[in-house]
Design an enzyme around this catalytic site. Structure first.
Site, PDB file in Angstrom:
ATOM      1  CG  HIS A  14      -0.478   0.319   2.501  1.00 40.42           C
ATOM      2  ND1 HIS A  14      -0.133  -0.651   3.433  1.00 40.42           N
ATOM      3  CD2 HIS A  14      -0.231   1.500   3.108  1.00 40.42           C
ATOM      4  CE1 HIS A  14       0.280  -0.070   4.541  1.00 40.42           C
ATOM      5  NE2 HIS A  14       0.235   1.231   4.367  1.00 40.42           N
ATOM      6  CG  ASP A  24       0.320  -4.036   2.820  1.00 32.89           C
ATOM      7  OD1 ASP A  24       0.898  -3.557   1.838  1.00 32.89           O
ATOM      8  OD2 ASP A  24      -0.446  -3.378   3.557  1.00 32.89           O
ATOM      9  CB  SER A  58       2.679   1.918   6.551  1.00 34.50           C
ATOM     10  OG  SER A  58       1.375   1.889   7.063  1.00 34.50           O
TER      11      SER A  58
END
Length: 720
Positions: free
Chosen positions: A84, A221, A654
């Site tokens: 992402h 991810d 992230s």
């Protein structure tokens, strides 16, 4: 640079939380403070100097900021981060014919790697306290708006002087405690970042928004990118002549992974937390701002999803925006639920009542700090009174592309008439090229029918504001007996006449003076000119508000130190931090316990054949054949997919590397649980859990599914 870096780290932050005073494992710690954590007694097997070494290389030299966080995993600039995090660049490279979002992207060699548009990489080189220099411009009795402007200008001067003395580097001053402490960071700044391997959406986004912020999770991810520099080793824009960047340090990958109970730690650039804010701030967030934003994002998402039906080309334009809005919307819903569940506002009020009682017991304290909480309350009461007015103005520019283009063009024309250090940050020489790039990326995904619908909704909302909060430029266009007809006529006319949807025209507009812009006669630029005085007035209000709050929060920290007899670490602010904990499950509800490691078995169980649970047939074949290779867990008898741990993280983490007790890479952080969305405001040993994709799944997918053996060889996982 390195020598200067470490001689300057004598006083990085003027306030640091003593380890004896906090709950174990809480905190996103400034990297220079890790000697206070007794990490060896917590489970770390290497010396803390291996993480942060004042006299040489350490693990922090392998951590890089790429929008969020990433890390180098080879000597040739290979970066691993989240799917992402790379998503926007993948979308920018995708077309209906080359749908890299759906099918993934793979460069079989370096010549096939493509630019990750909009991505840069920053590596922390040095940082030092500059609080005295920044605050030297603050004078007693200074108007709050002038105070904010003076601080902003001084920070720009420090940044400009630092970059002048360090050619090719990027400098930033971060506010650590509001109005109190400031730290200057110097970064190596890399501008040529390329996509290497991105798994298909059905792996990298498996579970989609259904599973987002949830556990158990089965999302792959992760993505690989590579950093490049000029042939001479200097930072350079994209060029076929560029060569891979050679980082000072890269992480060792641990293909054996982790087990439940193992010690882990994260390094990264967490975004914003608000743990030092008052109940007044939290109540405003809970009752006003977050509900409004969550509902507004949900409305936009529904519009874009409807517009995307049956047309993949249109869907590609919307995907990145939908993903970003959905992520924030669900995050806010989780925070709102969490705030109510733990009654955080009520808890804060009790703490503040105790603090006020402490202040009232001493006349000197009362004279200095007696009205702090009352003054903060007044500011948030004022914010509530005009919240919708400010939110409409904010999202009019952020949500409507044509307003964004037109206003940026007009504001640029005004700002570029000023001296560089007097301009708004986006229009300074060091940043203006980035502003242009963002505009072009936005324009690439522009879809006029969607923009029209969103603008109409914003104008309708503005038309219903109370009389004392009306926006004159909007009122001028709806002076009709039927406002909706006037809005429809305005939209029809402006979109038919504008040329801001043409890249060349937009770039030309950004080079014009205000007088020259008038001659272009673009309706959205003209509308922006009408809006400009309103935005300028609001900007003054917001600067005055920030100046007042900075002063109040600075004093609040001082008196809280006296009351609690301890110091504090600053809230997260996108600067390099460390957090640590263990692989650990949790109990989200009565009689429910979640284990901390999921496997490929769970992917198969969730697979329906429909998005977002449409597992690729090849991956299912690998599972049926039990072709797990060396990445099978001996205890779980399958390939682990995601891991759960009790470290303290937030947005910006992230892509953070999850490292084992030996400092080896075992996972890539990408999310928190729904209960942990409240981490921005408070951390809990019971419910704060973060999620990573397990390195074993990353390696298994990369080798067995992607067939990208050369990357495993590059990471020293396979023999070359």
């Amino acid at each position: 640079m390195k020598k200067r870096f470490f001689t300057l780290i004598v006083f990085i932050f003027s306030i640091a939380l003593l380890i004896a005073t906090v709950v174990a494992d809480e905190g996103m710690w400034p990297i220079s403070e890790i000697h206070k954590l007794a990490l060896r007694s917590k489970g770390l097997e290497i010396s803390p100097e291996k993480i942060f070494n004042p006299k040489g290389l350490s693990l922090i030299d392998a951590v890089v900021q790429v929008g969020a966080t990433g890390s180098f995993v080879s000597q040739n600039g290979l970066i691993i981060t989240n799917h992402h995090v790379a998503y926007g660049a993948v979308q920018a490279a995708s077309t209906k014919e080359k749908d890299y979002i759906k099918h993934g992207f793979l460069a079989r060699n370096r010549f096939e790697e493509i630019p990750a548009k909009g991505r840069t990489a920053r590596i922390t080189e040095s940082y030092r306290d500059v609080s005295d220099a920044v605050l030297s411009v603050v004078k007693e009795g200074m108007d709050f708006a002038k105070r904010t402007k003076a601080l902003e200008k001084k920070i720009k001067e420090i940044v400009a002087e630092t970059e002048r003395k360090n050619p090719g580097k990027r400098a930033e001053v971060a506010e650590m405690f509001s109005g109190k402490t400031y730290v200057l960071f110097i970064y190596t700044y890399l501008k040529d970042i390329r996509l290497v391997y991105v798994p298909p959406r059905s792996i990298g986004e498996f579970g989609g928004e259904v599973d987002n912020w949830m556990w158990p999770r089965h999302t792959g991810d992760f993505s690989f990118m590579r950093a490049y520099v000029g042939p001479d080793g200097s930072s350079a824009e994209y060029s076929p002549e560029n060569v891979p960047f050679h980082p000072k340090k890269f992480l060792k990958v641990a293909p054996e992974g982790v087990d439940e109970g193992d010690f882990v730690f994260l390094l990264g650039y967490p975004g914003r937390t608000y743990r030092h804010r008052t109940s007044h701030f939290l109540a405003f967030e809970e009752e006003v701002r977050m509900p409004y934003v969550a509902d507004w994002y949900a409305w936009q998402i529904s519009v874009m999803e409807k517009m995307s039906e049956g047309d993949r080309a249109v869907a590609i334009k919307h995907l990145s925006r939908i993903k970003g809005l959905s992520n924030t919307m669900k995050n806010y819903r989780g925070k709102l639920k969490g705030l109510k569940r733990v009654r955080l506002v009520e808890r804060k009020r009790k703490e503040e009542k105790a603090l006020q009682n402490f202040i009232e017991t001493d006349e000197n304290l009362k004279a200095e700090y007696g009205n702090i909480l009352e003054e903060i309350d007044k500011i948030y009461t004022q914010r509530r009174e005009q919240a919708e007015y400010e939110l409409i103005l904010d999202y009019l520019r952020r949500s409507v592309n044509m307003i964004y283009f037109g206003y940026t063009a007009y504001e640029a024309a005004v700002e570029l008439q000023k001296k560089d250090l007097e301009r708004e940050s986006a229009y300074m020489d060091r940043n203006f090229h980035l502003t242009k790039e963002r505009l072009q990326l936005t324009l690439r995904n522009y879809y006029e029918p969607t923009d029209k619908v969103i603008l109409k909704e914003m104008l309708k909302r503005a038309a219903h504001l109370p009389k004392n909060q009306r926006i004159s430029a909007i009122d001028n266009l709806i002076q009709d007996a039927n406002p909706e007809n006037a809005i429809d006529d305005f939209i029809k006319k402006t979109y038919s006449e504008t040329r801001l949807n043409e890249t060349q025209f937009l770039m030309e507009a950004l080079a014009k003076s205000p007088q020259e812009l008038k001659k272009m006669k673009d309706p959205f630029i003209d509308f922006a000119e009408g809006l400009y005085p309103t935005y300028q007035k609001l900007k003054e209000v917001q600067k005055a508000r920030k100046g007042a709050l900075d002063k109040l929060y600075s004093k609040l920290i001082d008196v809280k130190k006296k009351f609690l007899k301890k110091d504090f670490i600053p809230d997260a602010n996108k600067t390099l931090r460390l957090t640590f904990g263990r692989i650990r499950g949790y109990q989200p509800a009565d009689a429910v316990y979640y284990k901390p490691i999921t496997t490929v078995n769970g992917i198969i169980e969730k697979t329906t054949g429909e998005e977002p649970f449409d597992t690729p047939p090849k991956l299912m074949d690998l599972f049926r054949a039990k072709d797990f290779g060396r990445f099978e867990s001996p205890t779980l008898k399958s390939v682990p997919v995601c891991i759960l741990y009790d470290t303290d993280t937030t947005g910006g983490n992230s892509g953070s590397p999850v490292l084992n007790a030996r400092g080896e890479l075992v996972g890539i952080n990408f999310d928190r649980t729904y209960e942990a969305t409240i981490n921005d405001f408070a951390w809990s040993e019971d419910y704060s859990r973060s999620i990573a994709v397990d390195i074993r799944y990353v390696l298994w997918v990369t080798q067995k599914f992607g067939g990208v053996d050369y990357l495993l060889k590059e990471m020293n996982v396979l023999n070359k």
